[in-house]
Design an enzyme around this catalytic site. Sequence first.
Site, mmCIF file in Angstrom:
data_model
loop_
_atom_site.group_PDB
_atom_site.id
_atom_site.type_symbol
_atom_site.label_atom_id
_atom_site.label_comp_id
_atom_site.label_asym_id
_atom_site.label_seq_id
_atom_site.Cartn_x
_atom_site.Cartn_y
_atom_site.Cartn_z
ATOM 1 N N ARG A 43 31.018 51.695 -29.113
ATOM 2 C CA ARG A 43 30.301 50.624 -29.810
ATOM 3 C C ARG A 43 28.794 50.730 -29.594
ATOM 4 O O ARG A 43 28.316 50.822 -28.472
ATOM 5 C CB ARG A 43 30.802 49.256 -29.337
ATOM 6 C CG ARG A 43 32.194 48.907 -29.814
ATOM 7 C CD ARG A 43 32.665 47.590 -29.248
ATOM 8 N NE ARG A 43 32.821 47.667 -27.790
ATOM 9 C CZ ARG A 43 33.150 46.611 -27.035
ATOM 10 N NH1 ARG A 43 33.324 45.430 -27.587
ATOM 11 N NH2 ARG A 43 33.291 46.763 -25.730
ATOM 12 N N CYS A 67 26.747 44.773 -25.415
ATOM 13 C CA CYS A 67 26.072 43.627 -24.796
ATOM 14 C C CYS A 67 24.558 43.760 -24.793
ATOM 15 O O CYS A 67 23.861 43.057 -25.513
ATOM 16 C CB CYS A 67 26.572 43.440 -23.358
ATOM 17 S SG CYS A 67 28.236 42.749 -23.236
ATOM 18 N N THR A 100 31.054 39.625 -30.678
ATOM 19 C CA THR A 100 29.976 38.984 -31.451
ATOM 20 C C THR A 100 28.892 40.027 -31.705
ATOM 21 O O THR A 100 27.914 40.112 -30.954
ATOM 22 C CB THR A 100 29.392 37.776 -30.696
ATOM 23 O OG1 THR A 100 29.150 38.134 -29.330
ATOM 24 C CG2 THR A 100 30.334 36.597 -30.746
ATOM 25 N N VAL A 128 37.375 42.690 -23.050
ATOM 26 C CA VAL A 128 37.269 41.425 -22.326
ATOM 27 C C VAL A 128 38.621 40.722 -22.249
ATOM 28 O O VAL A 128 39.067 40.322 -21.171
ATOM 29 C CB VAL A 128 36.241 40.500 -23.002
ATOM 30 C CG1 VAL A 128 36.213 39.132 -22.331
ATOM 31 C CG2 VAL A 128 34.862 41.131 -22.959
#
Length: 420
Positions: A328, A262, A81, A13
């Site tokens: 991830r 996400c 996060t 990002v």
Amino acid sequence: MALSVTVIGLGYVGLPLAVALAKHFDTTGFDVDTRRIAELRDGHDRTDEIESERLSASTLSLTDQADECPPSDFYIVTVPTPIDAERKPDLSLVEAASRTVGDMLSGAIAAGKAPIVVYESTVYPGVTEELCGPILEQRSGAVCGRDFFLGYSPERINPGDREHTIERITKVVSGQTPEVLDKVADLYGAVTSGGTFRAASIKAAEAAKVIENAQRDINIAFMNEIAQIFGKMDLSVWDVLAAARTKWNFLPFTPGLVGGHCIGVDPYYLAHRAEELGHDPRVILSGRGINDSMAEFVAERLHKARGGKAGSALVLGLTFKEDVPDLRNSKVADLVAALDRLGHDVTVHDPLASASEAEHEYGLTLDADALDRRYDCVLLAVPHRVYRDMGSEALRTLLAEGGTLADLKGVLGEQADWTL
């Protein structure tokens, strides 16, 4: 006087955002990963989001030392996060980044600036104002809403997507006051042709982000559930979807493994906050439960298709989606573990993934020479272009006599022996 911006976190990002901002503003990119900064200075982006030529030509300043970041008008936080082992929000990186920015704010304020701290990290509503703001105040000794201000603009980066880039998407923006909102909108409006949408509040912007991915997760969960149902009927879910898609308003979601940073994570943030408020988020958690169970379901179905006989198996692809190196929250790792539990001798191949990261994150060895041998089963788990370009005939050469060519995402069509 030109605006100055510091971007904290240079991953999937932060880096594209920082490079885009550097075209218009004095921009510094900060990351605590010393190796990451060294690679970027050499023109190499391990995420493959920014080409070497573009990175080398950028005016972006790079540093891994917080005290080297100049006093800035904007500080933009883009750290991950994740969730913890109990699937609860892990806000430690956001908290650490807030402490770092808090230490920077005093210098910016002393330089006569009224800095705005914008968070892009996905969080549940309230985190920016109720958690991050107080941390910034404590570290800086300044007053939020007087000496510095808050904003939120949720990230919408889709790894590997060359169409929906930061320069083209609509950016949702929000600010602590109308004046701050104007400044945040002007900042992002300078870098994207997609325009900005001014959210009613910071909490509304936070909530918009978290439901975007929760909605996708729930829709995919429905596809996964019908795949499980139709599997018990010996009915191809792909045949069913081909027919259903002829209706004009049928949503084109497909079944599969739901991983990544996400979709497989963000719904837990919303669910956590709902539970804190005394609400049982049944739909959200039901969808998560279905999607988290898919790796085991796929392994068991494939094992059954092989007549319940364990053997050698080659899994092609480990990253969470095709044509990206991002490992991830890869659910292929869960699939490999499930096949192993069923007795299969599993070999994993992925030319895009980092072998050291695969070993560190999942304890898996990537075999670069795996395509030189034959197997009882070859499973196309992640259809990277390199595998799609090989085609079914070349993939069949990897099979031992009587072997099974399996296709998790249905890209091989009728050329596969097995699919969902």
